[in-house]
Design a protein around this motif. Structure first.
Motif, PDB file in Angstrom:
ATOM      1  N   ILE A 116      -7.668   0.959   2.549  1.00 18.58           N
ATOM      2  CA  ILE A 116      -7.063   0.292   1.385  1.00 18.58           C
ATOM      3  C   ILE A 116      -6.343  -0.979   1.823  1.00 18.58           C
ATOM      4  O   ILE A 116      -6.466  -2.031   1.181  1.00 18.58           O
ATOM      5  CB  ILE A 116      -6.121   1.257   0.639  1.00 18.58           C
TER       6      ILE A 116
ATOM      7  N   MET B 231      -0.008   3.567  -3.266  1.00 21.42           N
ATOM      8  CA  MET B 231      -0.324   4.961  -2.940  1.00 21.42           C
ATOM      9  C   MET B 231       0.468   5.980  -3.766  1.00 21.42           C
ATOM     10  O   MET B 231      -0.097   6.999  -4.161  1.00 21.42           O
ATOM     11  CB  MET B 231      -0.129   5.220  -1.446  1.00 21.42           C
TER      12      MET B 231
ATOM     13  N   VAL C 137       0.833  -1.206   0.000  1.00 20.71           N
ATOM     14  CA  VAL C 137       0.000   0.000   0.000  1.00 20.71           C
ATOM     15  C   VAL C 137       0.861   1.248   0.000  1.00 20.71           C
ATOM     16  O   VAL C 137       0.668   2.147  -0.822  1.00 20.71           O
ATOM     17  CB  VAL C 137      -0.964  -0.011   1.205  1.00 20.71           C
ATOM     18  N   ASN C 138       1.803   1.347   0.932  1.00 15.72           N
ATOM     19  CA  ASN C 138       2.585   2.576   1.104  1.00 15.72           C
ATOM     20  C   ASN C 138       3.599   2.818  -0.015  1.00 15.72           C
ATOM     21  O   ASN C 138       3.841   3.973  -0.381  1.00 15.72           O
ATOM     22  CB  ASN C 138       3.312   2.557   2.447  1.00 15.72           C
TER      23      ASN C 138
ATOM     24  N   ASP D 277      -0.683  12.915  -1.241  1.00 17.11           N
ATOM     25  CA  ASP D 277      -0.205  11.890  -0.309  1.00 17.11           C
ATOM     26  C   ASP D 277      -1.275  11.765   0.774  1.00 17.11           C
ATOM     27  O   ASP D 277      -1.425  12.647   1.614  1.00 17.11           O
ATOM     28  CB  ASP D 277       1.141  12.278   0.292  1.00 17.11           C
ATOM     29  N   PHE D 278      -2.032  10.679   0.729  1.00 18.49           N
ATOM     30  CA  PHE D 278      -3.155  10.536   1.648  1.00 18.49           C
ATOM     31  C   PHE D 278      -2.738  10.584   3.108  1.00 18.49           C
ATOM     32  O   PHE D 278      -3.488  11.062   3.957  1.00 18.49           O
ATOM     33  CB  PHE D 278      -3.903   9.224   1.386  1.00 18.49           C
ATOM     34  N   SER D 279      -1.550  10.077   3.407  1.00 21.91           N
ATOM     35  CA  SER D 279      -1.133  10.012   4.813  1.00 21.91           C
ATOM     36  C   SER D 279      -0.917  11.396   5.420  1.00 21.91           C
ATOM     37  O   SER D 279      -0.855  11.529   6.641  1.00 21.91           O
ATOM     38  CB  SER D 279       0.139   9.170   4.958  1.00 21.91           C
TER      39      SER D 279
ATOM     40  N   GLY E   2      -1.574   8.711  -5.744  1.00 23.08           N
ATOM     41  CA  GLY E   2      -1.360  10.117  -5.412  1.00 23.08           C
ATOM     42  C   GLY E   2      -0.934  10.928  -6.624  1.00 23.08           C
ATOM     43  O   GLY E   2      -1.367  12.064  -6.809  1.00 23.08           O
TER      44      GLY E   2
ATOM     45  N   ASN F 294      -5.685   5.138   4.044  1.00 23.71           N
ATOM     46  CA  ASN F 294      -4.644   4.105   3.872  1.00 23.71           C
ATOM     47  C   ASN F 294      -5.044   2.813   4.562  1.00 23.71           C
ATOM     48  O   ASN F 294      -4.851   1.725   4.021  1.00 23.71           O
ATOM     49  CB  ASN F 294      -3.306   4.593   4.417  1.00 23.71           C
TER      50      ASN F 294
END
Length: 149
Positions: A88, A40, A35-36, A51-53, A44, A85
């Motif tokens: 997902i 993502m 995911v990260n 950046d969702f985080s 993004g 996150n």
């Protein structure tokens, strides 16, 4: 008590559960990286460099450039980007578990589909049927005398 504990630990189900937890922990690391590090960044990029985080709502009233800066300042935040996150990651894990369970169920259906040996009574009845069909003369078994008890 030690004997009971040893019996409990040596059961197959406990060992299987421990192995499952260890594999699950390793799988969590793989999903987090997927995911990260894989999903993502392109997502993004497609959404304009998001950046969702780093998405959060500040409830403290200050202005912070990033989530880390807000957390370092002790601000109260709603971290909805981290929640996205996590959703997902959950979706990836749930799809993976679904596929795993589906494959295991398919293997069990194959095992159940294999015909098992018929019971002894059925084999005997089939032999009798075949003898009658082939025209073998019936054997007469003398009946027990009804006067004897």
């Amino acid at each position: 008590m030690l004997k009971e504990f040893r019996e409990f630990i040596s059961r197959g189900n406990v060992i299987d559960l421990a192995v499952g937890i260890i594999i699950g922990a390793a799988f969590t690391g793989i999903v987090n990286s997927l995911v990260n590090d894989v999903l993502m960044p392109p997502l993004g990029f497609i959404m304009g460099g998001i950046d969702f985080s780093s998405y959060f709502i500040n409830l403290s009233g200050g202005d912070y450039a990033s989530l880390k800066a807000a957390q370092d300042a002790g601000a109260t935040t709603i971290n909805y980007g981290l929640f996205v996150n996590a959703v997902i990651k959950f979706f990836i894990v749930s799809v993976s578990v679904f596929i795993l369970v589906k494959q295991v169920n398919r293997l069990h259906r194959r095992e159940q589909a294999k015909p098992s040996a018929p019971p002894a009574q059925e084999v005997l009845l089939r032999e009798i049927r075949d003898l009658l069909r082939d025209g073998a003369p019936p054997r007469v078994i003398p009946a027990a005398d009804s006067r004897t008890v």
